[in-house]
Design a protein around this motif. Structure first.
Motif, PDB file in Angstrom:
ATOM      1  N   LEU A 163      -6.908 -47.197  53.471  1.00 44.99           N
ATOM      2  CA  LEU A 163      -6.113 -46.574  52.417  1.00 44.99           C
ATOM      3  C   LEU A 163      -6.483 -45.106  52.230  1.00 44.99           C
ATOM      4  N   PHE A 164      -7.763 -44.809  52.353  1.00 40.75           N
ATOM      5  CA  PHE A 164      -8.228 -43.432  52.196  1.00 40.75           C
ATOM      6  C   PHE A 164      -7.654 -42.550  53.309  1.00 40.75           C
ATOM      7  N   GLN A 165      -7.703 -43.049  54.529  1.00 40.11           N
ATOM      8  CA  GLN A 165      -7.147 -42.302  55.658  1.00 40.11           C
ATOM      9  C   GLN A 165      -5.628 -42.175  55.524  1.00 40.11           C
ATOM     10  N   GLN A 166      -5.018 -43.208  54.980  1.00 41.23           N
ATOM     11  CA  GLN A 166      -3.575 -43.178  54.771  1.00 41.23           C
ATOM     12  C   GLN A 166      -3.208 -42.096  53.773  1.00 41.23           C
ATOM     13  N   GLU A 167      -4.014 -41.956  52.699  1.00 46.62           N
ATOM     14  CA  GLU A 167      -3.753 -40.913  51.709  1.00 46.62           C
ATOM     15  C   GLU A 167      -3.801 -39.535  52.359  1.00 46.62           C
ATOM     16  N   ALA A 168      -4.803 -39.320  53.216  1.00 47.71           N
ATOM     17  CA  ALA A 168      -4.911 -38.034  53.902  1.00 47.71           C
ATOM     18  C   ALA A 168      -3.674 -37.764  54.747  1.00 47.71           C
ATOM     19  N   GLU A 169      -3.199 -38.780  55.446  1.00 46.71           N
ATOM     20  CA  GLU A 169      -2.035 -38.623  56.310  1.00 46.71           C
ATOM     21  C   GLU A 169      -0.775 -38.336  55.498  1.00 46.71           C
ATOM     22  N   VAL A 170      -0.611 -39.041  54.372  1.00 45.60           N
ATOM     23  CA  VAL A 170       0.559 -38.833  53.520  1.00 45.60           C
ATOM     24  C   VAL A 170       0.589 -37.397  53.003  1.00 45.60           C
ATOM     25  N   LEU A 171      -0.538 -36.933  52.467  1.00 43.62           N
ATOM     26  CA  LEU A 171      -0.589 -35.597  51.886  1.00 43.62           C
ATOM     27  C   LEU A 171      -0.373 -34.514  52.933  1.00 43.62           C
ATOM     28  N   LYS A 172      -0.816 -34.755  54.149  1.00 42.93           N
ATOM     29  CA  LYS A 172      -0.587 -33.762  55.206  1.00 42.93           C
ATOM     30  C   LYS A 172       0.888 -33.659  55.563  1.00 42.93           C
ATOM     31  N   ARG A 173       1.618 -34.752  55.426  1.00 39.07           N
ATOM     32  CA  ARG A 173       3.031 -34.756  55.818  1.00 39.07           C
ATOM     33  C   ARG A 173       3.955 -34.250  54.730  1.00 39.07           C
ATOM     34  N   LEU A 174       3.483 -34.291  53.470  1.00 35.56           N
ATOM     35  CA  LEU A 174       4.315 -33.835  52.366  1.00 35.56           C
ATOM     36  C   LEU A 174       4.042 -32.361  52.100  1.00 35.56           C
ATOM     37  N   ASN A 175       5.097 -31.618  51.836  1.00 40.34           N
ATOM     38  CA  ASN A 175       4.969 -30.181  51.587  1.00 40.34           C
ATOM     39  C   ASN A 175       5.779 -29.816  50.356  1.00 40.34           C
ATOM     40  N   HIS A 176       5.101 -29.799  49.219  1.00 40.43           N
ATOM     41  CA  HIS A 176       5.783 -29.525  47.948  1.00 40.43           C
ATOM     42  C   HIS A 176       4.747 -28.984  46.968  1.00 40.43           C
ATOM     43  N   PRO A 177       5.104 -27.955  46.174  1.00 44.62           N
ATOM     44  CA  PRO A 177       4.115 -27.400  45.227  1.00 44.62           C
ATOM     45  C   PRO A 177       3.679 -28.387  44.157  1.00 44.62           C
ATOM     46  N   GLY A 178       4.442 -29.462  43.980  1.00 43.19           N
ATOM     47  CA  GLY A 178       4.056 -30.473  43.001  1.00 43.19           C
ATOM     48  C   GLY A 178       3.229 -31.591  43.598  1.00 43.19           C
ATOM     49  N   ILE A 179       2.745 -31.393  44.828  1.00 46.68           N
ATOM     50  CA  ILE A 179       1.915 -32.377  45.523  1.00 46.68           C
ATOM     51  C   ILE A 179       0.711 -31.643  46.108  1.00 46.68           C
ATOM     52  N   PRO A 180      -0.517 -32.124  45.889  1.00 47.08           N
ATOM     53  CA  PRO A 180      -1.684 -31.420  46.444  1.00 47.08           C
ATOM     54  C   PRO A 180      -1.608 -31.336  47.962  1.00 47.08           C
ATOM     55  N   ASN A 181      -2.049 -30.218  48.490  1.00 46.99           N
ATOM     56  CA  ASN A 181      -2.086 -30.044  49.928  1.00 46.99           C
ATOM     57  C   ASN A 181      -3.413 -30.570  50.474  1.00 46.99           C
ATOM     58  N   ALA A 182      -3.339 -31.462  51.460  1.00 52.26           N
ATOM     59  CA  ALA A 182      -4.553 -31.976  52.100  1.00 52.26           C
ATOM     60  C   ALA A 182      -4.926 -31.050  53.246  1.00 52.26           C
ATOM     61  N   GLU A 183      -6.117 -30.496  53.165  1.00 52.53           N
ATOM     62  CA  GLU A 183      -6.537 -29.528  54.176  1.00 52.53           C
ATOM     63  C   GLU A 183      -7.233 -30.183  55.358  1.00 52.53           C
ATOM     64  N   GLU A 184      -8.148 -31.128  55.077  1.00 52.84           N
ATOM     65  CA  GLU A 184      -8.932 -31.683  56.180  1.00 52.84           C
ATOM     66  C   GLU A 184      -9.530 -33.037  55.796  1.00 52.84           C
ATOM     67  N   TYR A 185      -9.452 -33.963  56.733  1.00 61.07           N
ATOM     68  CA  TYR A 185     -10.147 -35.243  56.604  1.00 61.07           C
ATOM     69  C   TYR A 185     -11.283 -35.258  57.628  1.00 61.07           C
ATOM     70  N   PHE A 186     -12.473 -35.669  57.205  1.00 65.77           N
ATOM     71  CA  PHE A 186     -13.596 -35.741  58.147  1.00 65.77           C
ATOM     72  C   PHE A 186     -14.595 -36.796  57.695  1.00 65.77           C
ATOM     73  N   GLN A 187     -15.520 -37.128  58.592  1.00 59.43           N
ATOM     74  CA  GLN A 187     -16.587 -38.074  58.285  1.00 59.43           C
ATOM     75  C   GLN A 187     -17.923 -37.335  58.261  1.00 59.43           C
ATOM     76  N   PHE A 188     -18.670 -37.572  57.207  1.00 59.61           N
ATOM     77  CA  PHE A 188     -19.989 -36.955  57.042  1.00 59.61           C
ATOM     78  C   PHE A 188     -21.057 -38.027  57.256  1.00 59.61           C
ATOM     79  N   PHE A 189     -22.042 -37.719  58.114  1.00 66.95           N
ATOM     80  CA  PHE A 189     -23.115 -38.681  58.379  1.00 66.95           C
ATOM     81  C   PHE A 189     -24.403 -38.200  57.710  1.00 66.95           C
ATOM     82  N   PRO A 190     -24.851 -38.902  56.651  1.00 63.13           N
ATOM     83  CA  PRO A 190     -26.111 -38.517  56.007  1.00 63.13           C
ATOM     84  C   PRO A 190     -27.279 -38.633  56.982  1.00 63.13           C
TER      85      PRO A 190
END
Length: 610
Positions: free
Chosen positions: A73-100
């Motif tokens: 679901l988290f990855q899906q949210e990133a994909e949705v936001l990247k595909r939508l382009n509207h000032p009333g929707i946050p722009n997703a800049e980057e999805y990544f994995q961080f390894f502690p």
């Protein structure tokens, strides 16, 4: 402060000059550019932080539940936001994995635009749950319907509309957030839905019955939108308004109309229509919603013409009246946020509009039909101008860029001109291949339109340049420092607050300025003498336009009115309740017979001058 996002870190606070956490050794500069500065909140299966990217603040969303479904679901949210382009929707800049440090389990991260504001649930609580007005509801419903139109056009639906997922920004715009459970309406989804394989996600009080049964559809968003406005219009959580106190929350009706007796039946019936239990009884799509909202707006808030009872002896000039000819730009084909700038071609046939929604639209003025959409700015469009030959359009934005367009093709003529500051205003030099810009640092600059090369600085203000007016001889600039500079002459002072707009008469004898002090000053352009101070607006005056014959000045204000003034004696001639929110822009056609206005309510209105 630099925070470590390792979920197992015992002491995540670090000085902001380190690359690695002094407690656990994990990286602090994520992806080599994002430094976490402070926590913002926690909700569902994620935490949010503020991050700095070379000084620019953004939002980092971090998944706290490392399970396959949550990750999906988290990855899906990133994909949705990247595909939508509207000032009333946050722009997703980057999805990544961080390894502690010393961990094989990744931390899933999503970087998004930072939305400055608060969600409507918080906003309502801060005002002690005082219901919003009917007028505010119509404005917000229109904004959200425009956002949903973009979402649904891309075959997505949100599935979690509620006050806490709607942000209110400082400039009064709404932003729909949290696309974590948004779904794409695909054939695969429909098959899973038919087989009962869709995971159920429900926000009690806002979700419809079909969603609790795992059969959400795009019209489910309309039900949630209706319930959201029940909350906003009553100040009460929807389930507290159930007709049957102990009934099923997904089938029991709501006794909400008695709690919102300040609204008309037109709006109440519309909201009930959104919340009909059978999906087929709700509006078919967002276009139907936008059409109905436009009809409600015109029914409840028709344009009113107010005669100021000016006696015949008060003016020797021709008394001029205004009547509404038509409204354009109210539906999804128009702007989705405030209209900030207008320009009309020299032949009076073409209108251009710039908006907070980052776009420029070009219209056929006589029909209200859009000819083309100009996109490329990444922040709001502050100003636009059309050249004297009608071939070129120049635009400016808070993205620190000036763009030069071929008005006939909609293509950029030269590469964007990049400035060090936000460009607030632009204007063409009459009959010359040059234009003027005014920026947020107070600089008035001259540019070559063919090459985009900077030529020289004409004036410098102590604060941002809010407006420009050009004639054959003069360049006038109004500023937030309260002054008007007239190049090559002098500085005019007289306003008590920021100057928002300036205009020069066609005979170059008169300069008019408008201010946040709610006044308009009429100046002798040659001597700098104040001729009249025009008072009558109850809020800051945002924009001005002088008629081509030089007899009339028209003003627009945050009080939602357009006022007409006789320049021969400084008297108010007419006042019009023009828009549902502030009036931001005004422009005359070259023949002076038509006036066009743009408002914060997203509409453009065309007025006939009689």
């Amino acid at each position: 402060m630099s925070l470590c996002i390792n979920p197992n870190c015992q002491n995540p606070d670090n000085p902001d000059n380190l690359l690695y956490c002094q407690s656990c050794g994990s990286e602090l500069l994520l992806e080599g550019c994002y430094r976490v500065t402070r926590p913002i909140g926690k909700g569902g299966f994620a935490r949010t932080f503020e991050v700095s990217d070379s000084g620019k603040l953004k939002i980092l969303k971090v998944l706290t539940l490392n399970q396959p479904k949550a990750v999906s679901l988290f990855q899906q949210e990133a994909e949705v936001l990247k595909r939508l382009n509207h000032p009333g929707i946050p722009n997703a800049e980057e999805y990544f994995q961080f390894f502690p440090q010393n961990s094989q389990d990744p931390v899933h991260c999503l970087v998004m635009d930072k939305i400055d504001g608060e969600n409507l649930h918080e906003w309502l609580e801060k005002r002690r749950n005082r219901p919003i007005s009917e007028k505010q509801a119509i404005l917000w419903l229109t904004q959200l319907a425009n956002i949903l139109h973009e979402v649904h056009q891309q075959q997505f639906f949100h599935r979690d509309i509620k006050p806490s997922n709607i942000m209110l920004t400082a400039d009064g715009q709404l932003v729909l957030i949290d696309f974590g459970i948004a779904r794409e309406m695909t054939e695969t989804y429909e098959k899973k839905q038919a087989a009962g394989q869709i995971t159920r996600f429900v926000s009690d009080g806002y979700a419809p019955l079909e969603q609790i049964n795992g059969r959400a559809v795009p019209q489910s968003d309309f039900f949630a939108l209706g319930r959201t406005f029940v909350h906003l219009l009553t100040g009460k959580y929807p389930l507290d308004l159930m007709a049957e106190p102990y009934g099923d929350p997904y089938t029991a009706g709501l006794n909400w109309r008695d709690e919102a007796n300040h609204i008309s039946s037109f709006l109440g019936d519309f909201i009930d229509h959104l919340m009909m239990r059978p999906v087929k009884d709700r509006p078919a799509n967002t276009q139907v919603i936008l059409q109905k909202l436009s009809e409600i707006r015109e029914t409840l808030y028709p344009t009113k013409l107010i005669n100021s009872n000016l006696s015949k002896t008060q003016s020797t000039a021709k008394t001029q009246t205004i009547s509404l000819e038509r409204t354009i730009g109210t539906w999804n084909s128009g702007h989705s946020q405030a209209v900030l700038a207008l320009a009309i071609s020299p032949d009076g046939q073409t209108l251009a509009s710039g908006s907070s929604d980052k776009t420029i639209k070009v219209w056929k003025l006589n029909s209200g039909k859009i000819i083309r959409h100009l996109t490329g700015h990444v922040l709001q469009v502050n100003s636009i101008a059309i050249s004297s030959d009608g071939q070129t359009l120049v635009s400016s934005s808070n993205d620190k860029r000036i763009k030069v367009w071929n008005l006939n093709t909609g293509k950029e003529i030269i590469n964007s001109i990049v400035n060090s500051e936000d460009i607030i205003s632009v204007a063409f030099c009459p009959n010359k291949p040059m234009f003027i810009s005014g920026d947020s640092d107070g600089k008035v600059a001259l540019w070559d339109i063919k090459t985009g090369q900077y030529i020289r600085t004409l004036a410098t203000h102590e604060h941002r340049v809010s407006s420009l007016a050009l004639s054959q001889q003069y360049v006038a600039s109004g500023s937030w420092d309260g002054t008007i500079k007239v190049w090559p002459k002098s500085t005019f002072t007289g306003h008590l607050k920021r100057v928002r707009s300036v205009a020069i008469s066609s005979n170059e004898q008169i300069l008019v300025s408008a201010s946040e002090d709610k006044t308009i000053i009429v100046w002798n352009l040659n001597t700098g003498e104040q001729i009249y101070t025009l008072s009558g607006h109850s809020n800051p005056v945002n924009c001005l336009a002088i008629s081509p014959d030089g007899q009339t000045v028209v003003s627009g204000s945050d009080d939602e009115k357009i006022k007409v003034w006789d320049l021969s004696n400084g008297q108010e001639v007419y006042s019009i309740n023009a828009h549902l929110d502030g009036v931001n822009a005004l422009v005359f056609t070259p023949d002076g017979q038509t006036l066009v206005s743009g408002g914060k309510d997203t509409t453009i209105k065309v007025w006939r001058m009689d």
